[in-house]
Design a protein around this motif. Structure first.
Motif, PDB file in Angstrom:
ATOM      1  N   ALA A  19      48.790  29.013  45.036  1.00 57.73           N
ATOM      2  CA  ALA A  19      47.858  28.123  44.769  1.00 57.73           C
ATOM      3  C   ALA A  19      46.736  28.988  45.851  1.00 57.73           C
ATOM      4  O   ALA A  19      45.438  29.564  46.059  1.00 57.73           O
ATOM      5  N   LEU A  20      47.098  29.037  46.937  1.00 56.00           N
ATOM      6  CA  LEU A  20      45.673  29.536  48.016  1.00 56.00           C
ATOM      7  C   LEU A  20      45.292  30.775  47.897  1.00 56.00           C
ATOM      8  O   LEU A  20      44.064  31.412  47.894  1.00 56.00           O
ATOM      9  N   PHE A  21      46.209  31.585  47.877  1.00 56.95           N
ATOM     10  CA  PHE A  21      46.776  32.558  47.573  1.00 56.95           C
ATOM     11  C   PHE A  21      45.854  32.921  46.200  1.00 56.95           C
ATOM     12  O   PHE A  21      44.903  33.742  45.876  1.00 56.95           O
ATOM     13  N   LEU A  22      45.992  32.504  45.174  1.00 52.47           N
ATOM     14  CA  LEU A  22      44.467  33.023  43.974  1.00 52.47           C
ATOM     15  C   LEU A  22      43.437  32.353  44.006  1.00 52.47           C
ATOM     16  O   LEU A  22      42.673  32.933  43.895  1.00 52.47           O
ATOM     17  N   LEU A  23      43.460  31.128  44.754  1.00 55.45           N
ATOM     18  CA  LEU A  23      42.323  30.811  45.725  1.00 55.45           C
ATOM     19  C   LEU A  23      41.433  31.978  46.291  1.00 55.45           C
ATOM     20  O   LEU A  23      40.220  32.312  45.751  1.00 55.45           O
ATOM     21  N   LEU A  24      41.864  32.899  46.602  1.00 55.19           N
ATOM     22  CA  LEU A  24      41.493  33.775  47.705  1.00 55.19           C
ATOM     23  C   LEU A  24      41.106  34.698  46.532  1.00 55.19           C
ATOM     24  O   LEU A  24      40.163  35.941  46.902  1.00 55.19           O
ATOM     25  N   ALA A  25      42.005  35.235  45.638  1.00 56.16           N
ATOM     26  CA  ALA A  25      41.860  36.540  44.891  1.00 56.16           C
ATOM     27  C   ALA A  25      40.869  35.513  44.014  1.00 56.16           C
ATOM     28  O   ALA A  25      40.704  36.664  42.934  1.00 56.16           O
ATOM     29  N   GLY A  26      40.393  34.737  43.666  1.00 57.65           N
ATOM     30  CA  GLY A  26      39.107  33.758  43.060  1.00 57.65           C
ATOM     31  C   GLY A  26      39.601  33.526  41.849  1.00 57.65           C
ATOM     32  O   GLY A  26      38.244  33.634  41.111  1.00 57.65           O
ATOM     33  N   ASN A  27      40.966  33.338  41.472  1.00 60.98           N
ATOM     34  CA  ASN A  27      41.555  33.130  40.429  1.00 60.98           C
ATOM     35  C   ASN A  27      40.777  30.976  40.364  1.00 60.98           C
ATOM     36  O   ASN A  27      41.275  30.523  41.663  1.00 60.98           O
ATOM     37  N   PRO A  28      40.847  30.372  39.456  1.00 60.83           N
ATOM     38  CA  PRO A  28      40.552  29.276  39.140  1.00 60.83           C
ATOM     39  C   PRO A  28      42.340  28.328  39.283  1.00 60.83           C
ATOM     40  O   PRO A  28      42.810  28.953  38.472  1.00 60.83           O
ATOM     41  N   ILE A  29      41.910  27.619  40.404  1.00 58.85           N
ATOM     42  CA  ILE A  29      43.692  26.622  40.357  1.00 58.85           C
ATOM     43  C   ILE A  29      44.141  25.888  39.387  1.00 58.85           C
ATOM     44  O   ILE A  29      45.041  26.029  38.832  1.00 58.85           O
ATOM     45  N   GLY A  30      42.982  25.163  38.975  1.00 54.80           N
ATOM     46  CA  GLY A  30      43.259  24.817  38.035  1.00 54.80           C
ATOM     47  C   GLY A  30      43.333  25.079  36.687  1.00 54.80           C
ATOM     48  O   GLY A  30      45.112  24.832  36.181  1.00 54.80           O
TER      49      GLY A  30
END
Lengths: 382, 509
Positions: A39-50
Motif C-alpha cells: 500500500a505504501l508503495f502504491l501511494l508513493l507511485a501515486g495510485n489510489p489505495i482505496g
C-alpha cells in the motif's frame, strides 16, 4: 548499576522450539505487513489505495462471481504447489511443475481426443491417468538424471518447461488445431464427456474436489506411510538415510514421479474443467507461482489449500484491477512482496526480538549485561 | 556489584558469581573461578557441567547473565571474542579455526593486530623463533592440510602466543592426540606457564589433570564444587567431586573363550573422502563373543573401515563377511538384515536424525517391523520406543521432542538401544563414549560387555586407549590405513601400542 542514560535496544534471542502459535502468528503477520508495504508503495507511485484494494476484494472474494473465479484459479495452483512441496520434502527443487502441468494437459487431451465417446466417468478417469502419466514422464527425465548421474535437478526441470510449452504449442497449431479457431492456437473442443462437471449451479468444477483430495492424500502419505517416513528421513538427513539402508536413488525417482504426476493432474483439471480444450497459454505461470505458494505454506500439503486460495484471489483480483484501468502487474508486486515478507519473517519464527535497556555510559562489567545471541552457538554438551 | 576488584597481585583471571542461562537450563550457576599467573589450572567436569560455557564467557563468545569477569585485576565486559583476544585471552577450541590452504605462518598471522600485509619469509622466521622458544614442533612453511591433527593444534597454540595471550585456554586438547603427542603438549603447557602466563586446561580425563595441572577446579551441573591443589587431591577424590558419587574405573569383565570368527574383513582397500588411500589392505577377524578393539589416532582409516563394513563406502578390493556369508557386494540394507549393527562415530549426523524424536529415530532401522501395509503402525513404534527408553534408561522429556535436545549420553544410549534391539550378530561401534560423562560412559561400556558375553562379535573403534584396554579381548592398531599389529589386551604394553599408533612399531605381538 543501572546507568543514567539507558536506551532501549533490540536484540535477537534464539527460540529453541518455536511453538505452532508463533509460527502461525508470524506468517499471518508477514502477509499483513506485505499488504501494508505494498500500500505504501502504491501511494508513493501515486495510485489510489482505496480503489485498488476494493477492486482486489470485489474481484476475488467480494462477489459470487469473484469467489468462483478465485477458486478456479486456486485449483491448478494447489496441484503445482503440491508438486513443488513433495519434491522439496526430499530437498529436491522441482522448478518444472509448469512443464509437467503442460505435459499433463497434453496427456489428458490425448485421451480425450482418442476416445471422445467413452462414458463420462470412465473417460475422465482415463484423462486423470493420462495427465498423471504425462506429468510423471516429464519429471522422470530430470529425476533419473539426478538419481543416477547426480545432475542437479533445477536446471533440467526449468528447461524442460519450455520444451513442454512449445510441444503443446506445436500440437494446437497442427494436429489438434480447431478448424474454427480463426488462426488462434486452440485445440478442438473436448466432448461433453471429457469435461469435468460443475459443482451444483456454480461456475466451479469438480476439479476443486480432486484438488482437496490430492492435498489430503499427500498429507496422509507424508504423515502416515512408510514411504512418507522415508521421504522425511531422506530430506532431513541423507547420510542417516543411507545408513538405515534406504535407497536414495529409488526414492528420488519415486518422489519426482509423484511430483510430476501431481502437476500433470493439475494440467488435466485445467483443460477438462476450465478451458474445455487444449490450447497454448493454458497456464499464466501456475508452476512458478506454485513455488511461492508451497514456500509460504512451508511445504505442508494442507496449508497449501488456504495459501493457494489467497493467490487465486490475487490472480482474479488482478483481472478486476484492469477493468478500472489499473495495471494488473500490481498483483505480481503483491505476490513478490508477500513472499519477501514471509521469508524475512522466518527470522522471527526462530528468533524473538527483545528490547533491553542497555547502559550507554562506558561502565564495564555491568552485572546482568545482556548477552548477545550467537546464531548457532549452543550451550556446551547437555 | 563490584566495580574494581583488587584481587590477588598475581591474579590472571578472576570470574565471580558467573550465571549463564540457556532456555531450559542453567549452564553456569553462580560460578567463581580464579587462575593465577604461572599455573596450569585444570577445569574438570563431566560433559554438560558448564566448562565450555564458562570459558566461552571468559573468551568473549558469550556474555554472562550475571557476574563479573576480570583479567589482570581489571573488570571487563567483553562484547566479542576480539575484545577478549585484545585483553590477552587466547582460546584453542576443540574444532580448530585454521585456513587449510594457507601455511602455518600465514595462519598464525591471520587476525593478529595490525598485520595488513603478509611479509613473506620474515614472518616465517618469527613464527619459527616463537615455536622454538616454547619447544613446539611444527614447520612454519607447511600448509595446514598437510599437518596432522596434533600439529594443527600446535598451530592454534602458536596463534594465541603470537597474539601475546597471557591466558591460554585449551578445550579438551588431548581428545585428538596420541599418548606421545599428549606428553609433548603437556611439556608445552608447562613451558608456557613457566613464563608467568596462565594456562587453563579443560578436561574430563583425570589422569591428564593429575599429570599436568597445578590446581584444579571441579564443576558439576553448572556449579563450582571445589578448587584444590593437585597435591591435596587424588583421582578417586576428583572423580567423586566430578560425578557426585563413587566411580568404578574398571568395568568387571568375565573371562570366557571367544567362539568362531563372525565378522571378517580381508584385504580391504578403500579411499577416503578426498580420494586418497584410506585403507591399505586391512585384514581383521572378530570372533563371536569377543571385543576386538581398533586403536589409532583419528584419521588413520578407522572411520573408513567402519563405513566399508557397513556398506556406506565402496571398497576398491577386499571382502567383508558376516558368519561366513560374503557381503562385499551387498547394500547397506542387506548387511543390516544379515545381522550387522553399527553405531557410527557421527551419532547425530548419521546414526540419528537430530530434528526428529525418539520414535522416528528408533524406526530408522526398523521400518519393516513397524509397517502395516503401506502405513506406519504408530502404536507399535511408540510402544517399542518407550520400552527401549525404559530398558536402556534413556532420559528424555518426551518421545516426540527432537533428540538433539537430549544430552550426549542419552543420545548415545538411544542409538545403542536401537542397534542392540535388532539382535545383531556383529556390532561395529565407533567412539562410543567420546564426549560422554562418566555415568553414561560406564553404562555404555557395560552394554558393550553384555553383548560380548551374549556372543556378539564386537568391533570397537576408539581413540581412548584406556577404554580399549579395559574392554577389549584383543586390540588392533591402525596407522595410515594399515593394521600395524594385533595385541592381546591382557598385559598389553601402553607404550608399545602408543608407538604402533605413531607408525614406528614393527612386528605384531
Amino acid at each position: 548499576m543501572s546507568a543514567t542514560t539507558a536506551a532501549l535496544r533490540p536484540r535477537l534471542v534464539k527460540r529453541l522450539l518455536p511453538s505452532r502459535a508463533t509460527r502461525l502468528a508470524v506468517r499471518i503477520g508477514a502477509v499483513a505487513a506485505a499488504f501494508v508495504a505494498a500500500a505504501l508503495f502504491l501511494l508513493l507511485a501515486g495510485n489510489p489505495i482505496g480503489p485498488v484494494f476494493s477492486a482486489l476484494w470485489s474481484g476475488s472474494f467480494g462477489s459470487a462471481y469473484g469467489q468462483a473465479q478465485t477458486i478456479l484459479a486456486a485449483i491448478p495452483l494447489v496441484f503445482t504447489s503440491l508438486a513443488v512441496a513433495i519434491a522439496f520434502r526430499m530437498l529436491l527443487w522441482n522448478i518444472g511443475a509448469e512443464g509437467q502441468f503442460y505435459f499433463g494437459a497434453f496427456g489428458a487431451a490425448a485421451v480425450a481426443y482418442a476416445w471422445p465417446e467413452w462414458p463420462g466417468p470412465l473417460l475422465l478417469t482415463a484423462m486423470v491417468l493420462g495427465g498423471m502419466l504425462g506429468g510423471a514422464l516429464w519429471a522422470l527425465v530430470p529425476g533419473a538424471l539426478r538419481a543416477y548421474l547426480g545432475v542437479n535437478e533445477i536446471v533440467p526441470t526449468l528447461l524442460l518447461n519450455y520444451v513442454a510449452i512449445l510441444w503443446v504449442d506445436y500440437l494446437v497449431n497442427t494436429a489438434w488445431r480447431d478448424p474454427e479457431s480463426l488462426g488462434f492456437p486452440l485445440g478442438v473442443p473436448f466432448s461433453a464427456q471429457a469435461t469435468l462437471p460443475q459443482l451444483g449451479d456454480t461456475a466451479v468444477h469438480a476439479g476443486a474436489i480432486i484438488a482437496v483430495i490430492a492435498a489430503l492424500v499427500i498429507a496422509v502419505i507424508l504423515r502416515k506411510t512408510i514411504w512418507g517416513y522415508k521421504i522425511k528421513v531422506i530430506g532431513e538427513n541423507r547420510r542417516a538415510a543411507r545408513y538405515a539402508g534406504f535407497s536414495i536413488t529409488r526414492n528420488i525417482v519415486g518422489v519426482m514421479l509423484l511430483s510430476g504426476a501431481l502437476a500433470g493432474v493439475g494440467g488435466m483439471v485445467e483443460v477438462s474443467g476450465t478451458v474445455h480444450r487444449i490450447q497454448a497459454d493454458i497456464s499464466p505461470g501456475f508452476g512458478y507461482t506454485g513455488i511461492i505458494v508451497a514456500t509460504l505454506a512451508r511445504f505442508s500439503p494442507l496449508l497449501i489449500l488456504p495459501v493457494a486460495l489467497l493467490f487465486g484471489a490475487l490472480i482474479t483480483g488482478g483481472v478486476e484491477l484492469q477493468t478500472i484501468g489499473l495495471p494488473s502487474d500490481i498483483v505480481l508486486m503483491l505476490q513478490g512482496t508477500i513472499l519477501f515478507f514471509a521469508l524475512a519473517g522466518e527470522l522471527l519464527v526462530h528468533y524473538r526480538i527483545e528490547w533491553r535497556r542497555q547502559a550507554q555510559t562506558g561502565s564495564e562489567g555491568e552485572p546482568g549485561a545482556a548477552g548477545r545471541a550467537h546464531p548457532g552457538a549452543m550451550p556446551s554438551g547437555t | 556489584m563490584s566495580t574494581h576488584d583488587p584481587g590477588p597481585a598475581e591474579g590472571a583471571v578472576e570470574l565471580r558469581g558467573i550465571v549463564k542461562r540457556f532456555p531450559g537450563i542453567v549452564a553456569n550457576d553462580n560460578v567463581d573461578f580464579s587462575v593465577a599467573r604461572g599455573e596450569v589450572h585444570a577445569l574438570l567436569g563431566e560433559n554438560g557441567a558448564g566448562k565450555t560455557t564458562l570459558m566461552s564467557i571468559l573468551s568473549g563468545a558469550y556474555r554472562p547473565d550475571a557476574g563479573t569477569v576480570s583479567v589482570g585485576g581489571r573488570t571487563m565486559s567483553f562484547r566479542s571474542p576480539k575484545q577478549a583476544i585484545e585483553a590477552g585471552i587466547g582460546m584453542v577450541h576443540q574444532h580448530f579455526r585454521l585456513v587449510q590452504p594457507l601455511s602455518v605462518a600465514e595462519n598464525v598471522l591471520l587476525g593478529a593486530p595490525s598485520t595488513f600485509r603478509l611479509a613473506g619469509n620474515a614472518t616465517e622466521d618469527r613464527v619459527a623463533e616463537l615455536a622454538e622458544a616454547y619447544g613446539i614442533r611444527v614447520n612454519p612453511s607447511a600448509k595446514i592440510w598437510q599437518l596432522s591433527v596434533g600439529e594443527q593444534q600446535r598451530v592454534e597454540i602458536l596463534k594465541a602466543l603470537f597474539r601475546e595471550a597471557s591466558v591460554l585456554i585449551l578445550d579438551e586438547p588431548t581428545a585428538v592426540l596420541t599418548p606421545q603427542e599428549a606428553t609433548h603438549l603437556f611439556s608445552i603447557m608447562r613451558r608456557i606457564a613457566s613464563e608467568d602466563r596462565a594456562v587453563i586446561f579443560i578436561s574430563h580425563k583425570l589422569d591428564e589433570v593429575m599429570a599436568v595441572a597445578d590446581r584444579v577446579t571441579v564443576l558439576r551441573a553448572g556449579r563450582g564444587v571445589a578448587t584444590l591443589t593437585i597435591g591435596e587431591s587424588d583421582k578417586a577424590n576428583l572423580a567423586r567431586l566430578m560425578v557426585g558419587r563413587e566411580v568404578m574405573f574398571r568395568v568387571a569383565r568375565s573371562d570366557h573363550d571367544a567362539g568362531a570368527p563372525r565378522l571378517t574383513v580381508k584385504g580391504l582397500i578403500a579411499t577416503g573422502d578426498l580420494g586418497l588411500p584410506a585403507l591399505r589392505d586391512v585384514t581383521l577377524e572378530v570372533r563371536a563373543g569377543e571385543i576386538l578393539g581398533v586403536a589409532g589416532v583419528a584419521g588413520n582409516g578407522q572411520r573408513e573401515l567402519t563405513e566399508v563394513i557397513a556398506g556406506l563406502r565402496p571398497a576398491i578390493s577386499g571382502t567383508v563377511a558376516i558368519g561366513g556369508r560374503d557381503l562385499s557386494a551387498s547394500t547397506p540394507a542387506e548387511r543390516i538384515s544379515a545381522g550387522l549393527g553399527y553405531v557410527p562415530e557421527d551419532r547425530l549426523g548419521t546414526g540419528l536424525i537430530p530434528s526428529l524424536g525418539c520414535i522416528d529415530n528408533v524406526m530408522l532401522k526398523r521400518t519393516d517391523e513397524f509397517a502395516r501395509g503401506f502405513f506406519i503402525n504408530k502404536q507399535a513404534a511408540e510402544a517399542a520406543t518407550s520400552e527401549l527408553v525404559d530398558r536402556f534408561d534413556v532420559k528424555t522429556s518426551s518421545l516426540h521432542s527432537p533428540v538433539s535436545l537430549m544430552s550426549g549420553g542419552n543420545i548415545q544410549k538411544l542409538l545403542l538401544a536401537r542397534e542392540l534391539s535388532a539382535g545383531p550378530g556383529a556390532l561395529v561401534v565407533a567412539q562410543p563414549t567420546a564426549g560422554l560423562d562418566v555415568g553414561a560412559t560406564e553404562a555404555i561400556r557395560r552394554l558393550l560387555l553384555e553383548q560380548r558375553d551374549a556372543g556378539v562379535a564386537v568391533l570397537l573403534v576408539s581413540e581412548d586407549l584406556d577404554e580399549l584396554l579395559s574392554l577389549c579381548d584383543r586390540i588392533a592398531v591402525m596407522y595410515e590405513g594399515k593394521v600395524m599389529g594385533v595385541v592381546g589386551a591382557a598385559g598389553a604394553d601402553r607404550e608399545q601400542i602408543g608407538l604402533m599408533m605413531a607408525g614406528t612399531a614393527s612386528d605384531p605381538a
